[in-house]
Scaffold this motif. Structure first.
Motif, PDB file in Angstrom:
ATOM      1  N   ASP A 127       0.816  -1.216   0.000  1.00  0.00           N
ATOM      2  CA  ASP A 127       0.000   0.000   0.000  1.00  0.00           C
ATOM      3  C   ASP A 127       0.848   1.263   0.000  1.00  0.00           C
ATOM      4  O   ASP A 127       0.319   2.371   0.037  1.00  0.00           O
ATOM      5  N   TYR A 143      -2.997  -8.315   4.971  1.00  0.00           N
ATOM      6  CA  TYR A 143      -3.831  -7.261   4.406  1.00  0.00           C
ATOM      7  C   TYR A 143      -5.124  -7.878   3.872  1.00  0.00           C
ATOM      8  O   TYR A 143      -5.111  -8.970   3.301  1.00  0.00           O
ATOM      9  N   ARG A 148      -5.370  -3.036   7.147  1.00  0.00           N
ATOM     10  CA  ARG A 148      -3.973  -3.437   6.984  1.00  0.00           C
ATOM     11  C   ARG A 148      -3.494  -3.843   8.379  1.00  0.00           C
ATOM     12  O   ARG A 148      -3.439  -3.016   9.282  1.00  0.00           O
ATOM     13  N   ARG A 167      -8.958   1.783   4.574  1.00  0.00           N
ATOM     14  CA  ARG A 167      -8.479   0.738   5.470  1.00  0.00           C
ATOM     15  C   ARG A 167      -7.546   1.318   6.529  1.00  0.00           C
ATOM     16  O   ARG A 167      -6.514   1.902   6.192  1.00  0.00           O
ATOM     17  N   PHE A 169      -4.631   1.233   9.438  1.00  0.00           N
ATOM     18  CA  PHE A 169      -3.404   0.466   9.649  1.00  0.00           C
ATOM     19  C   PHE A 169      -3.357   0.087  11.119  1.00  0.00           C
ATOM     20  O   PHE A 169      -3.386   0.957  11.998  1.00  0.00           O
TER      21      PHE A 169
END
Length: 336
Positions: A127, A143, A148, A167, A169
């Protein structure tokens, strides 16, 4: 009335003495003058150790640039965002020495990535984020469309997170979840020590992992450090603000360096043991408690020991993979 020397005056004098030592052995008169100078102010030994560190590791001084300040170990001050700063934010700043870049693709079950002792590895994620793994570290990466996800199994890692609006992290470590949209932060998990979080850029929310129940997230901002308690004792956690130069020292390992600011020699020896099979053994208890200040190559415990021996009037001896530092009576020779 005598005028008290400033730190900068002491550093200038220490640099001059380090340069004279580099040119060759000191004459008896010069050696006596150096010893008298060192006894004149307790700050001088630390200053000379800093100067010797820069002298013995010349590439460190070159990397830090002409504005290097030995009192703070801050990076060179610049009026605008430098290429180095941009690379650090993007995760592309890599450590000197044994550094490897790893390209990989994850499966649904995730991928396990690790480093050996003395190895520092840059891991580009698909990413645009990166993870810089310190010595003897291991992560698991997974992922999916929702998030993530990285698990820090052991060791130390610096995460440079690229923004992804869809998304979050998430780093899972020790029963906790560290969640961010975009940030730069270090997470350390060593043996039985508390998990240590240091945020250098952005904002990281800290909460319990689902297994340990819900709870209010704690927001940790830039230039802040947090020792993570057990999930059941989160109320005891207190974020601690840090000066930018202290953050720079703490993250010196990303450039293959170790920065000390008053740690004991015994503590410094323990830190070097994380990076090399060569061990530093200190056989004098008083020497072991001496404070150490300086910037050193993580992969060079012998060079560090030489600097210490010169500054603290200690004896250096090699015994196989061990560097022995001692004072007083001559230690017995190793058995052949």
């Amino acid at each position: 009335m005598a005028v008290r020397e400033t730190h900068r005056d002491i550093d200038r004098a220490a640099s001059a003495w380090a340069a004279r030592q580099d040119r060759g052995p000191l004459s008896p008169d010069d050696a006596a003058a150096l010893e008298a100078w060192l006894r004149g102010d307790p700050r001088r030994r630390g200053a000379l150790l800093r100067a010797r560190a820069v002298s013995l590791i010349s590439e460190s001084a070159q990397a830090l640039g002409p504005d290097f300040d030995p009192e703070t170990f801050a990076e060179p001050r610049r009026a605008r965002l430098s290429r180095r700063s941009v690379l650090t934010w993007s995760g592309a700043a890599v450590a000197a020495g044994s550094l490897g870049a790893l390209t990989w693709a994850t499966s649904a079950a995730g991928a396990v990535i690790s480093t050996e002792r003395g190895e520092i590895r840059l891991v580009p994620l698909k990413d645009g984020s990166t993870v810089l793994l310190n010595t003897e570290s291991r992560i698991r990466v997974r992922y999916d469309d929702g998030q993530r996800h990285v698990t820090l199994v052991k060791g130390e890692a610096y995460f440079s997170v690229a923004r992804d609006e869809r998304r979050p992290f998430v780093v899972e470590v020790g029963g906790r979840r560290l969640r961010t949209a975009q940030a730069g932060f270090r997470v350390r998990k060593l043996d039985d020590d508390p998990v240590d979080l240091l945020v250098s850029q952005g904002l990281v929310d800290v909460s319990a992992a689902p297994l340990f129940g819900a709870g209010k997230a704690l927001a940790v901002s830039a230039n802040t450090r947090l020792a993570l308690a057990d999930p059941g004792h989160r109320s005891a956690e207190q974020p601690r603000p840090m000066a930018p130069e202290a953050v720079t020292r703490e993250l010196a390992w990303r450039d293959g360096k170790l920065a000390f600011e008053g740690e004991t020699l015994a503590q410094a020896a323990s830190t070097f043991a994380r990076y090399s099979d060569t061990r530093i053994e200190i056989r004098d208890p008083l020497l072991a408690r001496e404070p150490v200040t300086g910037l050193f190559a993580a992969s060079d415990p012998v060079g560090f020991s030489r600097a210490v021996a010169q500054v603290f009037d200690a004896r250096l001896q090699r015994e196989g993979e061990t560097v022995v530092l001692s004072r007083g009576a001559q230690p017995p020779a190793a058995a052949q």
